[in-house]
Design a protein around this motif. Structure first.
Motif, PDB file in Angstrom:
ATOM      1  N   LYS A  16       0.880  -1.166   0.000  1.00 49.32           N
ATOM      2  CA  LYS A  16       0.000   0.000   0.000  1.00 49.32           C
ATOM      3  C   LYS A  16       0.913   1.209   0.000  1.00 49.32           C
ATOM      4  CE  LYS A  16      -3.830   2.375   0.248  1.00 49.32           C
ATOM      5  NZ  LYS A  16      -4.747   2.454  -0.917  1.00 49.32           N
ATOM      6  N   ASN A  17       0.863   1.986  -1.053  1.00 50.36           N
ATOM      7  CA  ASN A  17       1.860   3.021  -1.304  1.00 50.36           C
ATOM      8  C   ASN A  17       1.499   4.337  -0.605  1.00 50.36           C
ATOM      9  OD1 ASN A  17       4.324   3.733  -2.667  1.00 50.36           O
ATOM     10  ND2 ASN A  17       3.094   4.984  -4.038  1.00 50.36           N
ATOM     11  N   LEU A  18       1.623   4.339   0.715  1.00 49.36           N
ATOM     12  CA  LEU A  18       1.331   5.529   1.509  1.00 49.36           C
ATOM     13  C   LEU A  18       2.519   5.882   2.399  1.00 49.36           C
ATOM     14  CD1 LEU A  18      -2.349   5.020   2.743  1.00 49.36           C
ATOM     15  CD2 LEU A  18      -1.548   6.638   1.017  1.00 49.36           C
ATOM     16  N   LYS A  19       2.599   7.147   2.759  1.00 45.63           N
ATOM     17  CA  LYS A  19       3.570   7.657   3.711  1.00 45.63           C
ATOM     18  C   LYS A  19       4.994   7.244   3.324  1.00 45.63           C
ATOM     19  CE  LYS A  19       0.140   8.241   7.355  1.00 45.63           C
ATOM     20  NZ  LYS A  19      -0.259   7.981   8.732  1.00 45.63           N
ATOM     21  N   THR A  20       5.737   6.604   4.230  1.00 45.86           N
ATOM     22  CA  THR A  20       7.128   6.280   3.933  1.00 45.86           C
ATOM     23  C   THR A  20       7.244   5.255   2.817  1.00 45.86           C
ATOM     24  OG1 THR A  20       7.798   6.844   6.189  1.00 45.86           O
ATOM     25  CG2 THR A  20       9.306   5.461   4.936  1.00 45.86           C
ATOM     26  N   ASN A  21       6.209   4.454   2.608  1.00 47.00           N
ATOM     27  CA  ASN A  21       6.236   3.532   1.462  1.00 47.00           C
ATOM     28  C   ASN A  21       6.393   4.289   0.150  1.00 47.00           C
ATOM     29  OD1 ASN A  21       6.128   1.209   2.933  1.00 47.00           O
ATOM     30  ND2 ASN A  21       3.993   0.733   2.495  1.00 47.00           N
ATOM     31  N   LYS A  22       5.854   5.505   0.079  1.00 41.89           N
ATOM     32  CA  LYS A  22       6.039   6.309  -1.133  1.00 41.89           C
ATOM     33  C   LYS A  22       7.525   6.596  -1.352  1.00 41.89           C
ATOM     34  CE  LYS A  22       1.589   8.633  -1.723  1.00 41.89           C
ATOM     35  NZ  LYS A  22       0.945   9.854  -2.202  1.00 41.89           N
ATOM     36  N   VAL A  23       8.223   6.929  -0.284  1.00 45.86           N
ATOM     37  CA  VAL A  23       9.646   7.224  -0.380  1.00 45.86           C
ATOM     38  C   VAL A  23      10.424   5.985  -0.822  1.00 45.86           C
ATOM     39  CG1 VAL A  23      11.694   7.932   0.923  1.00 45.86           C
ATOM     40  CG2 VAL A  23       9.488   9.040   1.358  1.00 45.86           C
ATOM     41  N   LEU A  24      10.108   4.849  -0.219  1.00 44.98           N
ATOM     42  CA  LEU A  24      10.810   3.616  -0.561  1.00 44.98           C
ATOM     43  C   LEU A  24      10.605   3.259  -2.032  1.00 44.98           C
ATOM     44  CD1 LEU A  24       9.923   1.486   2.609  1.00 44.98           C
ATOM     45  CD2 LEU A  24      11.843   3.046   2.263  1.00 44.98           C
TER      46      LEU A  24
ATOM     47  N   GLY B 147      -1.621  14.173   4.708  1.00 51.11           N
ATOM     48  CA  GLY B 147      -0.562  13.642   5.541  1.00 51.11           C
ATOM     49  C   GLY B 147       0.136  12.450   4.920  1.00 51.11           C
ATOM     50  N   GLY B 148      -0.554  11.754   4.022  1.00 52.99           N
ATOM     51  CA  GLY B 148       0.058  10.616   3.342  1.00 52.99           C
ATOM     52  C   GLY B 148       1.183  11.013   2.405  1.00 52.99           C
ATOM     53  N   ASP B 149       1.300  12.334   2.123  1.00 55.13           N
ATOM     54  CA  ASP B 149       2.336  12.830   1.217  1.00 55.13           C
ATOM     55  C   ASP B 149       3.516  13.469   1.955  1.00 55.13           C
ATOM     56  OD1 ASP B 149       0.732  12.192  -1.086  1.00 55.13           O
ATOM     57  OD2 ASP B 149      -0.462  13.964  -0.633  1.00 55.13           O
ATOM     58  N   VAL B 150       3.411  13.604   3.268  1.00 57.67           N
ATOM     59  CA  VAL B 150       4.430  14.330   4.020  1.00 57.67           C
ATOM     60  C   VAL B 150       5.797  13.663   3.928  1.00 57.67           C
ATOM     61  CG1 VAL B 150       5.140  14.960   6.365  1.00 57.67           C
ATOM     62  CG2 VAL B 150       2.827  15.483   5.574  1.00 57.67           C
ATOM     63  N   ALA B 151       5.844  12.344   4.030  1.00 56.83           N
ATOM     64  CA  ALA B 151       7.133  11.646   3.936  1.00 56.83           C
ATOM     65  C   ALA B 151       7.793  11.921   2.591  1.00 56.83           C
ATOM     66  CB  ALA B 151       6.937  10.141   4.146  1.00 56.83           C
ATOM     67  N   MET B 152       6.994  11.906   1.511  1.00 57.36           N
ATOM     68  CA  MET B 152       7.518  12.197   0.175  1.00 57.36           C
ATOM     69  C   MET B 152       8.066  13.614   0.110  1.00 57.36           C
ATOM     70  SD  MET B 152       5.518  11.925  -3.500  1.00 57.36           S
ATOM     71  CE  MET B 152       4.281  13.183  -3.123  1.00 57.36           C
ATOM     72  N   HIS B 153       7.348  14.561   0.700  1.00 59.53           N
ATOM     73  CA  HIS B 153       7.801  15.948   0.718  1.00 59.53           C
ATOM     74  C   HIS B 153       9.123  16.079   1.493  1.00 59.53           C
ATOM     75  CE1 HIS B 153       4.187  17.100  -1.175  1.00 59.53           C
ATOM     76  NE2 HIS B 153       3.432  17.284  -0.114  1.00 59.53           N
ATOM     77  N   ASN B 154       9.185  15.426   2.641  1.00 59.01           N
ATOM     78  CA  ASN B 154      10.390  15.526   3.454  1.00 59.01           C
ATOM     79  C   ASN B 154      11.584  14.877   2.760  1.00 59.01           C
ATOM     80  OD1 ASN B 154       8.916  16.882   5.384  1.00 59.01           O
ATOM     81  ND2 ASN B 154       8.589  15.084   6.666  1.00 59.01           N
ATOM     82  N   TYR B 155      11.326  13.822   2.028  1.00 62.81           N
ATOM     83  CA  TYR B 155      12.382  13.182   1.234  1.00 62.81           C
ATOM     84  C   TYR B 155      12.909  14.154   0.189  1.00 62.81           C
ATOM     85  CZ  TYR B 155      14.601   9.505  -1.634  1.00 62.81           C
ATOM     86  OH  TYR B 155      15.483   8.728  -2.344  1.00 62.81           O
ATOM     87  N   CYS B 156      12.006  14.858  -0.454  1.00 61.45           N
ATOM     88  CA  CYS B 156      12.402  15.869  -1.435  1.00 61.45           C
ATOM     89  C   CYS B 156      13.260  16.945  -0.776  1.00 61.45           C
ATOM     90  CB  CYS B 156      11.154  16.487  -2.062  1.00 61.45           C
ATOM     91  SG  CYS B 156      11.463  17.886  -3.166  1.00 61.45           S
ATOM     92  N   LEU B 157      12.819  17.451   0.372  1.00 56.21           N
ATOM     93  CA  LEU B 157      13.544  18.519   1.055  1.00 56.21           C
ATOM     94  C   LEU B 157      14.892  18.052   1.599  1.00 56.21           C
ATOM     95  CD1 LEU B 157      10.574  20.215   2.959  1.00 56.21           C
ATOM     96  CD2 LEU B 157      11.738  21.045   0.901  1.00 56.21           C
ATOM     97  N   SER B 158      15.067  16.736   1.708  1.00 61.53           N
ATOM     98  CA  SER B 158      16.352  16.199   2.178  1.00 61.53           C
ATOM     99  C   SER B 158      17.402  16.162   1.082  1.00 61.53           C
ATOM    100  CB  SER B 158      16.151  14.780   2.733  1.00 61.53           C
ATOM    101  OG  SER B 158      16.005  13.828   1.668  1.00 61.53           O
ATOM    102  N   ASN B 159      16.994  16.508  -0.148  1.00 64.84           N
ATOM    103  CA  ASN B 159      17.922  16.481  -1.285  1.00 64.84           C
ATOM    104  C   ASN B 159      19.050  17.491  -1.030  1.00 64.84           C
ATOM    105  OD1 ASN B 159      19.174  16.752  -3.858  1.00 64.84           O
ATOM    106  ND2 ASN B 159      17.293  16.069  -4.867  1.00 64.84           N
ATOM    107  N   LYS B 160      20.239  16.982  -0.821  1.00 67.25           N
ATOM    108  CA  LYS B 160      21.383  17.841  -0.501  1.00 67.25           C
ATOM    109  C   LYS B 160      22.042  18.420  -1.746  1.00 67.25           C
ATOM    110  CE  LYS B 160      21.420  17.002   4.001  1.00 67.25           C
ATOM    111  NZ  LYS B 160      20.258  16.114   4.105  1.00 67.25           N
ATOM    112  N   LYS B 161      21.715  17.886  -2.901  1.00 68.74           N
ATOM    113  CA  LYS B 161      22.417  18.270  -4.125  1.00 68.74           C
ATOM    114  C   LYS B 161      21.797  19.484  -4.806  1.00 68.74           C
ATOM    115  CE  LYS B 161      24.334  16.142  -8.311  1.00 68.74           C
ATOM    116  NZ  LYS B 161      24.404  14.895  -9.124  1.00 68.74           N
TER     117      LYS B 161
END
Length: 352
Positions: free
Chosen positions: A253-261, A279-293
């Motif tokens: 089930k592709n929700l929350k951190t599963n989206k990131v994985l 809220g199911g998209d927050v992990a995806m957003h935070n993953y995007c914001l973690s982009n250091k490059k």
């Protein structure tokens, strides 16, 4: 002769340069956003995009790394008619579909009834219903080939959307967000749909707006070849005349951190731009914001338009503040969109 040849060459170069300049100017001045009001979110998006696509900018992102991930339901496809497309389709499948309802397993009927009670009476869905629905949906469509399921989704999509006049479920796109996608494509971005809904439902819905099936990530069930039976795929060789069949086994089930994985596994790059609405998209957003490059940007839509959509404005406003506090740009459907679903679509009372 040489003088004439030089004159011709200079003329051709001048014409090509002029055409190139005129084309460039026409592209840069094109109005990509006729369905938008002037607003903070749109300004933020354009400022970001123009910066990261400018070769002279220190924030320049090469085309191959301009990765956008966007949620589907409630982000660019309607979900307030009055629930998710895939929920309503399961309700129909388990309770109304004459070819299936009498043989639906008990848990499929229970999930379908829970959806019906929710949309018709407001009865709260059972706890962890996203997983209850996912397992029931896996069972409800088991045995269908990929082509049969695609046809089933599109046939359901032809039904008139409850609560609206002039719109079907399959065409319930937010027009302003489609304009955003067109703009991003013109700037060299690659858009991936990353949804909690079934991957093959998403593929069927977004086909009409030009998003390729390999750009869709969603909930997955196990597939088998039509003659494979119980034999493991690693031991079975598919024949030429076989089809792929959906099973009743839920993979993810592709929700929350599963989206990131799933983004990491299927795309292999961290997105630089994301769109969502819950809220199911927050992990995806935070993953995007973690982009250091690269420089990144995140946008959350809020369903705050209770005049043109079936929205809870008070709840949406509270969510909007929550998303701003998290560092996300907020898109107000009421304030930022001139139209939601396009001309000719009208909100009406629900009918049951």
């Amino acid at each position: 002769m040489k003088k004439n040849l030089l004159l011709v060459t200079l003329t051709v170069v001048t014409l090509l340069t002029s055409c190139s300049k005129n084309y460039s100017e026409s592209i840069s001045s094109k109005n990509y956003f006729p369905s938008w009001n002037n607003c903070e979110a749109l300004t933020a998006l354009q400022t970001y995009v123009e910066d990261v696509t400018n070769p002279q900018s220190s924030n320049f992102i090469p085309v191959e790394d301009r990765i956008v991930t966007s949620d589907m339901d409630g982000t660019f496809v309607g979900e307030l008619y009055p629930s998710y497309f895939e929920y309503l389709m399961l309700e129909y499948r388990g309770l109304d579909d004459p070819s299936y309802k009498d043989k639906a397993p008990e848990d499929v009927r229970q999930a379908a009834q829970a959806i019906r009670d929710f949309v018709r009476t407001g009865k709260k869905l059972p706890a962890h219903f996203d997983m209850i629905h996912a397992r029931a949906a896996a069972k409800a469509y088991a045995g269908m080939t990929i082509a049969e399921f695609d046809a089933y989704v599109k046939a359901y999509g032809e039904k008139l959307a409850n609560g609206f006049k002039g719109m079907t479920y399959g065409k319930s796109f937010y027009q302003p967000m489609l304009e955003v996608f067109d703009y991003l494509k013109s700037k060299g971005f690659t858009i991936y749909v990353v949804s909690g809904s079934d991957r093959f439902i998403c593929r069927s819905l977004v086909e009409s707006i030009g998003i390729a099936p390999n750009r869709v990530i969603g909930m997955d069930v196990k597939l088998v070849s039509s003659k494979q039976g119980e034999e493991p795929g690693v031991d079975y060789t598919m024949e030429k005349n076989e089809n792929l069949i959906r099973t009743d086994s839920l993979l993810i089930k592709n929700l929350k951190t599963n989206k990131v994985l799933q983004i990491s596994q299927e795309i292999g790059k961290v997105p630089v731009l994301t769109f969502g609405n819950s809220g199911g998209d927050v992990a995806m957003h935070n993953y995007c914001l973690s982009n250091k490059k690269y420089r990144t940007a995140v946008f959350q839509l809020i369903a705050d338009d209770d005049a043109r959509d079936h929205a809870n404005r008070e709840k949406a406003i509270a969510l909007g503040q929550k998303w701003r506090d998290a560092g996300y740009h907020v898109i107000s459907m009421r304030d930022d969109f001139k139209t939601i679903y396009g001309q000719g679509v009208q909100k009406v009372d629900f009918v049951y």
